[in-house]
Design an enzyme around this catalytic site. Structure first.
Site, PDB file in Angstrom:
ATOM      1  N   SER A  15       0.800  -1.237   0.000  1.00 53.04           N
ATOM      2  CA  SER A  15       0.000   0.000   0.000  1.00 53.04           C
ATOM      3  C   SER A  15       0.825   1.275   0.000  1.00 53.04           C
ATOM      4  O   SER A  15       0.323   2.332   0.372  1.00 53.04           O
ATOM      5  CB  SER A  15      -0.942  -0.004   1.215  1.00 53.04           C
ATOM      6  OG  SER A  15      -0.254  -0.275   2.414  1.00 53.04           O
ATOM      7  N   GLY A  18      -0.201   3.334  -5.651  1.00 52.90           N
ATOM      8  CA  GLY A  18      -1.179   2.680  -6.507  1.00 52.90           C
ATOM      9  C   GLY A  18      -2.509   2.382  -5.853  1.00 52.90           C
ATOM     10  O   GLY A  18      -2.997   3.126  -4.998  1.00 52.90           O
ATOM     11  N   ILE A  19      -3.106   1.264  -6.257  1.00 55.08           N
ATOM     12  CA  ILE A  19      -4.407   0.867  -5.734  1.00 55.08           C
ATOM     13  C   ILE A  19      -4.349   0.692  -4.225  1.00 55.08           C
ATOM     14  O   ILE A  19      -5.258   1.093  -3.501  1.00 55.08           O
ATOM     15  CB  ILE A  19      -4.890  -0.431  -6.417  1.00 55.08           C
ATOM     16  CG1 ILE A  19      -5.227  -0.170  -7.893  1.00 55.08           C
ATOM     17  CG2 ILE A  19      -6.114  -0.997  -5.697  1.00 55.08           C
ATOM     18  CD1 ILE A  19      -5.573  -1.433  -8.683  1.00 55.08           C
ATOM     19  N   GLY A  20      -3.269   0.095  -3.730  1.00 56.55           N
ATOM     20  CA  GLY A  20      -3.143  -0.139  -2.295  1.00 56.55           C
ATOM     21  C   GLY A  20      -3.173   1.141  -1.487  1.00 56.55           C
ATOM     22  O   GLY A  20      -3.864   1.227  -0.459  1.00 56.55           O
ATOM     23  N   TYR A 152       0.255 -14.490 -14.537  1.00 58.09           N
ATOM     24  CA  TYR A 152      -0.476 -13.526 -13.711  1.00 58.09           C
ATOM     25  C   TYR A 152      -1.938 -13.936 -13.588  1.00 58.09           C
ATOM     26  O   TYR A 152      -2.507 -13.970 -12.492  1.00 58.09           O
ATOM     27  CB  TYR A 152      -0.351 -12.137 -14.326  1.00 58.09           C
ATOM     28  CG  TYR A 152      -1.219 -11.077 -13.676  1.00 58.09           C
ATOM     29  CD1 TYR A 152      -0.860 -10.512 -12.461  1.00 58.09           C
ATOM     30  CD2 TYR A 152      -2.389 -10.631 -14.299  1.00 58.09           C
ATOM     31  CE1 TYR A 152      -1.647  -9.532 -11.863  1.00 58.09           C
ATOM     32  CE2 TYR A 152      -3.181  -9.652 -13.721  1.00 58.09           C
ATOM     33  CZ  TYR A 152      -2.809  -9.105 -12.506  1.00 58.09           C
ATOM     34  OH  TYR A 152      -3.593  -8.133 -11.917  1.00 58.09           O
TER      35      TYR A 152
END
Length: 262
Positions: A15, A18-20, A152
């Site tokens: 985190s 980015g998204i985190g 992935y």
């Protein structure tokens, strides 16, 4: 809807950006005490300072959750949480015939086993307290396996299986386990990837981003990359008290790429 997570402690892995980071920011904005995690102490400290600037209750723990030792160290530093967002993950476009065994193992350790180990460590406490939220950040790539990064996609499918299995252990309790499936999202890492594409193809960044969606995600109804905040909004809801009837679900925030009604 007023989401109030006051008194709850939330751990978001991976985190520092980015998204985190967007998820951590959203949870903090809803009153949760947030724990930032990443491998680098410098990056963790920088993210904590940035989030503290918003008035959030935040602390940081540097630990490599891709290893058993790193997860053990994290749990030792943070014995209990109310909310865990299993966000740590890596991706890399690579031709299937050029993916060596060690890459398959590395992707599985980072993207899958980090969430397995931390859920194993924290879930019993949640069940004992009769409240908790576990969220796996999967991907539409777990349903539509991308030919350019099959390794992935495999890990993102595995996350869906783990999350659903864990959810079935919560029957009759106040604990929920869900997955959120983003689509192409303009995080820092993806932005670097798109910039590289633009340079390779002699395009602007906007052109490269638009062409990527059209070429690789043609079924997208959004027809653009999502923002990190758009993904975080879904995650904050799933972590909320209001989402008590949402359990064992794979929740899409992928812009309509997956062409099914269920």
């Amino acid at each position: 809807m007023n989401i109030d997570l006051s008194g709850k402690t939330a751990l978001v892995t991976g985190s520092t950006a980015g998204i985190g980071y967007a998820i951590a920011n959203g949870l903090a904005g809803s009153g949760a005490g947030v724990v930032i995690n990443g491998r680098s102490r410098d990056k963790v400290d920088a993210a904590v300072r940035k989030l503290e600037g918003t008035g959030a209750k935040v602390r940081g723990i540097a630990a490599d959750v891709s290893t058993a030792e790193g997860c053990k160290a994290l749990v030792a530093a943070l014995p209990d949480v109310d909310i865990i967002i299993n966000n740590a993950g890596i991706f890399e476009p690579k031709d299937f015939f050029e993916i060596p065994d060690q890459d398959w193992s590395r992707f599985f350790e980072v993207n899958v086993m980090s969430g397995v180990r931390l859920s194993r460590a924290y879930m019993k406490g949640m069940l004992k307290r009769n409240w908790g939220r576990i969220v796996f950040i999967s991907s539409e790539s777990g349903l539509n396996i991308p030919v350019e990064m099959i390794h992935y996609g495999m890990t993102k499918t595995a996350q869906l299986s783990v999350a659903r299995g864990l959810a079935q252990l919560t029957t009759g309790t106040g604990v929920t386990v869900n997955s959120v499936l983003p689509g192409p999202t303009m995080s820092e890492g993806v932005e670097t990837f798109v910039k590289d594409l633009a340079k390779q193809n002699g395009q602007s960044v906007d052109e490269a981003a638009a062409n990527f969606v059209k070429q690789h995600r043609p079924s997208s109804l959004l027809q653009r990359f999502a923002s990190v905040d758009e993904i975080a909004n879904m995650v904050v809801y799933v972590a909320s008290k209001q989402a008590s009837a949402t359990n064992g679900a794979a929740l899409r925030a992928e812009g309509g790429i997956v062409n099914t009604i269920a």
